[in-house]
Scaffold this motif. Structure first.
Motif, PDB file in Angstrom:
ATOM      1  N   PHE A   1      43.531  58.048  43.039  1.00  0.00           N
ATOM      2  CA  PHE A   1      44.366  57.246  42.146  1.00  0.00           C
ATOM      3  C   PHE A   1      44.533  55.808  42.625  1.00  0.00           C
ATOM      4  N   THR A   2      44.001  55.479  43.817  1.00  0.00           N
ATOM      5  CA  THR A   2      44.050  54.080  44.256  1.00  0.00           C
ATOM      6  C   THR A   2      43.196  53.201  43.350  1.00  0.00           C
ATOM      7  N   CYS A   3      42.326  53.817  42.554  1.00  0.00           N
ATOM      8  CA  CYS A   3      41.508  53.047  41.610  1.00  0.00           C
ATOM      9  C   CYS A   3      42.368  52.415  40.516  1.00  0.00           C
ATOM     10  N   VAL A   4      43.636  52.840  40.427  1.00  0.00           N
ATOM     11  CA  VAL A   4      44.562  52.209  39.479  1.00  0.00           C
ATOM     12  C   VAL A   4      44.772  50.744  39.858  1.00  0.00           C
ATOM     13  N   GLU A   5      44.670  50.443  41.159  1.00  0.00           N
ATOM     14  CA  GLU A   5      44.938  49.078  41.622  1.00  0.00           C
ATOM     15  C   GLU A   5      43.999  48.037  41.026  1.00  0.00           C
ATOM     16  N   PRO A   6      42.668  48.181  41.185  1.00  0.00           N
ATOM     17  CA  PRO A   6      41.797  47.166  40.563  1.00  0.00           C
ATOM     18  C   PRO A   6      41.898  47.149  39.048  1.00  0.00           C
ATOM     19  N   LEU A   7      42.179  48.298  38.452  1.00  0.00           N
ATOM     20  CA  LEU A   7      42.325  48.339  36.995  1.00  0.00           C
ATOM     21  C   LEU A   7      43.558  47.561  36.552  1.00  0.00           C
ATOM     22  N   SER A   8      44.686  47.783  37.235  1.00  0.00           N
ATOM     23  CA  SER A   8      45.919  47.073  36.867  1.00  0.00           C
ATOM     24  C   SER A   8      45.787  45.578  37.139  1.00  0.00           C
ATOM     25  N   ALA A   9      45.156  45.223  38.271  1.00  0.00           N
ATOM     26  CA  ALA A   9      44.954  43.804  38.587  1.00  0.00           C
ATOM     27  C   ALA A   9      44.080  43.140  37.534  1.00  0.00           C
ATOM     28  N   SER A  10      43.047  43.844  37.083  1.00  0.00           N
ATOM     29  CA  SER A  10      42.139  43.285  36.078  1.00  0.00           C
ATOM     30  C   SER A  10      42.838  43.104  34.737  1.00  0.00           C
ATOM     31  N   ILE A  11      43.549  44.144  34.307  1.00  0.00           N
ATOM     32  CA  ILE A  11      44.234  44.090  33.004  1.00  0.00           C
ATOM     33  C   ILE A  11      45.305  43.007  32.995  1.00  0.00           C
ATOM     34  N   LEU A  12      46.106  42.936  34.071  1.00  0.00           N
ATOM     35  CA  LEU A  12      47.171  41.940  34.139  1.00  0.00           C
ATOM     36  C   LEU A  12      46.612  40.524  34.239  1.00  0.00           C
ATOM     37  N   SER A  13      45.478  40.373  34.928  1.00  0.00           N
ATOM     38  CA  SER A  13      44.834  39.057  35.018  1.00  0.00           C
ATOM     39  C   SER A  13      44.364  38.597  33.634  1.00  0.00           C
ATOM     40  N   MET A  14      43.864  39.542  32.843  1.00  0.00           N
ATOM     41  CA  MET A  14      43.444  39.211  31.479  1.00  0.00           C
ATOM     42  C   MET A  14      44.629  38.796  30.617  1.00  0.00           C
ATOM     43  N   ILE A  15      45.756  39.502  30.786  1.00  0.00           N
ATOM     44  CA  ILE A  15      46.935  39.248  29.950  1.00  0.00           C
ATOM     45  C   ILE A  15      47.608  37.926  30.311  1.00  0.00           C
ATOM     46  N   PHE A  16      47.842  37.716  31.613  1.00  0.00           N
ATOM     47  CA  PHE A  16      48.660  36.570  32.034  1.00  0.00           C
ATOM     48  C   PHE A  16      47.862  35.321  32.380  1.00  0.00           C
ATOM     49  N   PHE A  17      46.582  35.469  32.732  1.00  0.00           N
ATOM     50  CA  PHE A  17      45.807  34.306  33.155  1.00  0.00           C
ATOM     51  C   PHE A  17      44.551  34.090  32.314  1.00  0.00           C
ATOM     52  N   ASN A  18      44.438  34.861  31.241  1.00  0.00           N
ATOM     53  CA  ASN A  18      43.280  34.739  30.346  1.00  0.00           C
ATOM     54  C   ASN A  18      41.953  34.872  31.087  1.00  0.00           C
ATOM     55  N   VAL A  19      41.970  35.678  32.157  1.00  0.00           N
ATOM     56  CA  VAL A  19      40.726  35.946  32.885  1.00  0.00           C
ATOM     57  C   VAL A  19      39.853  36.837  32.022  1.00  0.00           C
ATOM     58  N   SER A  20      38.627  36.414  31.811  1.00  0.00           N
ATOM     59  CA  SER A  20      37.724  37.199  30.962  1.00  0.00           C
ATOM     60  C   SER A  20      36.578  37.767  31.794  1.00  0.00           C
ATOM     61  N   PHE A  21      36.166  38.953  31.448  1.00  0.00           N
ATOM     62  CA  PHE A  21      35.034  39.596  32.104  1.00  0.00           C
ATOM     63  C   PHE A  21      33.981  39.906  31.050  1.00  0.00           C
ATOM     64  N   SER A  22      32.753  39.564  31.376  1.00  0.00           N
ATOM     65  CA  SER A  22      31.665  39.923  30.474  1.00  0.00           C
ATOM     66  C   SER A  22      31.410  41.424  30.582  1.00  0.00           C
ATOM     67  N   PHE A  23      30.636  41.940  29.638  1.00  0.00           N
ATOM     68  CA  PHE A  23      30.304  43.367  29.668  1.00  0.00           C
ATOM     69  C   PHE A  23      29.586  43.721  30.970  1.00  0.00           C
ATOM     70  N   ILE A  24      28.690  42.840  31.415  1.00  0.00           N
ATOM     71  CA  ILE A  24      27.942  43.079  32.654  1.00  0.00           C
ATOM     72  C   ILE A  24      28.882  43.143  33.850  1.00  0.00           C
ATOM     73  N   GLN A  25      29.875  42.255  33.907  1.00  0.00           N
ATOM     74  CA  GLN A  25      30.831  42.268  35.010  1.00  0.00           C
ATOM     75  C   GLN A  25      31.693  43.525  34.995  1.00  0.00           C
ATOM     76  N   LEU A  26      32.067  43.979  33.812  1.00  0.00           N
ATOM     77  CA  LEU A  26      32.835  45.215  33.697  1.00  0.00           C
ATOM     78  C   LEU A  26      32.022  46.412  34.198  1.00  0.00           C
ATOM     79  N   VAL A  27      30.742  46.402  33.905  1.00  0.00           N
ATOM     80  CA  VAL A  27      29.855  47.463  34.405  1.00  0.00           C
ATOM     81  C   VAL A  27      29.808  47.415  35.929  1.00  0.00           C
ATOM     82  N   GLY A  28      29.727  46.195  36.487  1.00  0.00           N
ATOM     83  CA  GLY A  28      29.715  46.033  37.938  1.00  0.00           C
ATOM     84  C   GLY A  28      30.985  46.556  38.581  1.00  0.00           C
ATOM     85  N   ALA A  29      32.133  46.230  37.985  1.00  0.00           N
ATOM     86  CA  ALA A  29      33.413  46.715  38.499  1.00  0.00           C
ATOM     87  C   ALA A  29      33.474  48.236  38.436  1.00  0.00           C
ATOM     88  N   LEU A  30      32.950  48.796  37.350  1.00  0.00           N
ATOM     89  CA  LEU A  30      32.933  50.247  37.187  1.00  0.00           C
ATOM     90  C   LEU A  30      32.074  50.895  38.270  1.00  0.00           C
TER      91      LEU A  30
END
Length: 312
Positions: free
Chosen positions: A254-283
């Motif tokens: 469940f520690t995998c919740v950490e990068p997921l929450s950081a990614s989602i919150l970064s998108m919401i509050f800082f408009n950080v965008s990830f391309s499909f390729i980058q999302l695949v890399g993170a996965l």
């Protein structure tokens, strides 16, 4: 009754890992919007969190807080842990956030188990298993996709962010392996408490906490509290409490919740965008850690997530 206990354990670890992700995003806000520096935040976080951990240990009657200093070899080990492991992983992680963002910094730090596999294979003079080699290749491919978006001629994130992110993974590996004997003998609260306090005090001689150019406001003070108290002490407490109700291998999953929450919150509050390729890399990286966490043979690797939790 058993199901309710397991649910409680899952809820605790999810809250803890979610708070780690939140603390990374809070740090990004302090750096980008309030003019705070990673150096100042590291010093303040380590001194306050370390002192509270040691006081709590003494309150519980833990004699290890002072017994750990009775042996000369312990003194050397705790100093190395404090100055290289603890201080190293704290500073490099925040520096990676400063030059990139909380999401990429957190994901890159999750390369530490892969580094540990390579290190242990070298020390034991034994080739990693086929599964481990597959995980290493998957993690490398994941990083490549994140930093290049699949185009080898360009970088999607700054060179500084890549440098500090990878260095964060290396120092996290050192942080995990070096204090193993101390942790088993004296407990995590004692060892980590001293590591944080000593590392914070030592770093304060280079970057005094009283010299701060950050903008103190209600929002920034709340963000600092998120990093120091919620993202460190409460998250750490929730994580350890979860071990009472569910298996450590489940907890590390469940520690995998950490990068997921950081990614989602970064998108919401800082408009950080990830391309499909980058999302695949993170996965790829998250799946790598999941595979290693579930492995029964890689016991030392499973401990990475548990011990890494303390550094957050």
């Amino acid at each position: 009754m058993k199901n309710s206990s397991r649910l409680k354990g899952i809820l605790l670890v999810v809250i803890g890992t979610f708070l780690w992700g939140v603390s990374g995003v809070a740090a990004q806000y302090l750096f980008e919007s309030e003019n705070f520096t990673p150096e100042w935040l590291v010093v303040v976080r380590m001194i306050i969190a370390g002192a509270i951990m040691l006081i709590y240990s003494l309150f519980k009657g833990d004699k290890n807080v002072y017994l750990i200093w009775n042996k000369k070899e312990n003194i050397i080990k705790i100093l190395v842990f404090a100055l290289i492991g603890m201080l190293g992983v704290q500073y490099t992680y925040f520096a990676a956030i400063l030059h990139g963002n909380a999401a990429t910094a957190t994901i890159l730090q999750y390369l530490s188990p892969v580094i540990i596999i390579i290190y242990l294979a070298f020390c034991n003079k034994k080739m990693p298993s086929l599964k481990q080699i597959s995980c290493i290749l998957m993690a490398i491919l994941g990083v490549f996709l994140i930093i290049t978006k699949g185009n080898i001629s360009t970088l999607a994130i700054s060179k500084e962010a890549v440098f500090w992110g990878v260095l964060s993974a290396i120092t996290c590996a050192i942080y995990t392996l070096q204090p193993a004997e101390l942790l088993k003998k004296y407990g995590s609260l004692c060892v980590v408490g001293w590591g944080m306090l000593i590392g914070g005090i030592a770093f304060s001689f280079i970057y005094p906490p009283f010299n701060c150019n950050g903008n103190f406001s209600v929002k920034s003070i709340l963000a600092i509290a998120l990093v120091v108290f919620f993202g460190t002490l409460i998250a750490y407490y929730c994580y350890l409490e979860s071990l009472k109700y569910i298996d450590p291998s489940e907890t590390s999953m469940f520690t995998c919740v950490e990068p997921l929450s950081a990614s989602i919150l970064s998108m919401i509050f800082f408009n950080v965008s990830f391309s499909f390729i980058q999302l695949v890399g993170a996965l790829f990286i998250i799946v790598t850690i999941s595979i290693l966490s579930f492995s029964k043979k890689d016991d030392r690797i499973k401990e990475v997530s548990e011990e890494k939790a303390i550094a957050k």
